[in-house]
Design a protein around this motif. Structure first.
Motif, mmCIF file in Angstrom:
data_model
loop_
_atom_site.group_PDB
_atom_site.id
_atom_site.type_symbol
_atom_site.label_atom_id
_atom_site.label_comp_id
_atom_site.label_asym_id
_atom_site.label_seq_id
_atom_site.Cartn_x
_atom_site.Cartn_y
_atom_site.Cartn_z
ATOM 1 N N PRO A 18 0.794 -1.226 0.000
ATOM 2 C CA PRO A 18 0.000 0.000 0.000
ATOM 3 C C PRO A 18 0.827 1.278 0.000
ATOM 4 O O PRO A 18 0.370 2.304 -0.492
ATOM 5 N N GLU A 19 2.051 1.242 0.509
ATOM 6 C CA GLU A 19 2.842 2.475 0.557
ATOM 7 C C GLU A 19 3.151 3.021 -0.841
ATOM 8 O O GLU A 19 3.342 4.228 -1.007
ATOM 9 N N GLU A 22 -0.019 4.970 -1.655
ATOM 10 C CA GLU A 22 -0.073 6.156 -0.787
ATOM 11 C C GLU A 22 0.870 7.233 -1.322
ATOM 12 O O GLU A 22 0.531 8.417 -1.327
ATOM 13 N N GLY A 25 -0.668 8.793 -4.698
ATOM 14 C CA GLY A 25 -1.818 9.662 -4.454
ATOM 15 C C GLY A 25 -2.804 9.756 -5.598
ATOM 16 O O GLY A 25 -3.387 10.818 -5.812
ATOM 17 N N THR A 27 -5.952 7.560 -8.166
ATOM 18 C CA THR A 27 -6.840 6.427 -8.385
ATOM 19 C C THR A 27 -6.713 6.043 -9.849
ATOM 20 O O THR A 27 -6.763 6.914 -10.730
ATOM 21 N N SER A 43 -4.662 -3.377 -2.114
ATOM 22 C CA SER A 43 -4.805 -1.961 -1.788
ATOM 23 C C SER A 43 -4.801 -1.097 -3.040
ATOM 24 O O SER A 43 -4.644 0.107 -2.953
ATOM 25 N N LYS A 156 7.645 13.685 -2.282
ATOM 26 C CA LYS A 156 7.376 13.184 -0.928
ATOM 27 C C LYS A 156 8.532 12.340 -0.399
ATOM 28 O O LYS A 156 8.458 11.836 0.718
#
Length: 170
Positions: A18-19, A22, A25, A27, A43, A156
């Motif tokens: 999942p990271e 994340e 960011g 869909t 995820s 990020k």
């Protein structure tokens, strides 16, 4: 055996951690190679998905795609990468096999690359984390939405200090 490479008689179905999502960011409209089983541990933020039963290599693709293709077989990724590059809109997560022929065939046509820090520990079909694999992965982006998502993840601190965008370091 490398933990996320299938051995004879073992599953080639491993879930993206999942990271990664994340950090991106976004869909996706379509996950083109989702595992058949263990969806409780998935995820992938996607609106639609294809499994091996749907044959993601021949089924229609539309929109912004996520592709974590089967890693098994020496050149098993080649038909997936060919289809991905022809589609031209998405992000692929593949082995960072920078000396392989397929890497040199497809990467020059990418709009962006992001090498996640460290080695990505994929999720097994039972929900547990795999061990550290023998090599890292690269996220290959094609299309403007992919470039923006990879740039966002890079800002990020998710990837290495250099991201390649259209052949130039960013």
């Amino acid at each position: 055996m490398k933990p996320h490479h299938a051995a004879p008689g073992q599953s080639d179905e491993w879930f993206t951690p999942p990271e990664i999502f994340e950090a991106l960011g976004v869909t996706f409209d379509l996950d083109v190679a989702q595992p058949e089983t263990g969806r409780a541990f998935l995820s992938v933020p996607c609106r639609r998905f294809l499994t091996v039963s749907d044959n993601g290599l021949t089924a229609p693709w539309n929109g912004f795609v996520w592709m974590n293709p089967p890693f098994g077989g020496r050149n098993g990724v080649v038909p997936w990468m060919r289809r991905f590059m022809e589609h031209g809109n998405g992000i692929a997560c593949v082995n960072a096999l920078t000396s392989s022929g397929w890497f040199h065939e497809f990467v020059p046509h990418a709009d962006a690359l992001l090498f996640p820090r460290g080695k990505t520990k994929f999720i097994r079909p039972d929900g547990t984390r795999g061990n550290s694999p023998g090599n890292g992965v690269v996220l290959i982006g094609v299309g403007m939405q992919a470039v923006e998502a990879l740039a966002y993840a890079h800002r990020k601190g998710f990837g290495l200090n250099t991201m390649i965008v259209d052949g130039e370091a960013a």
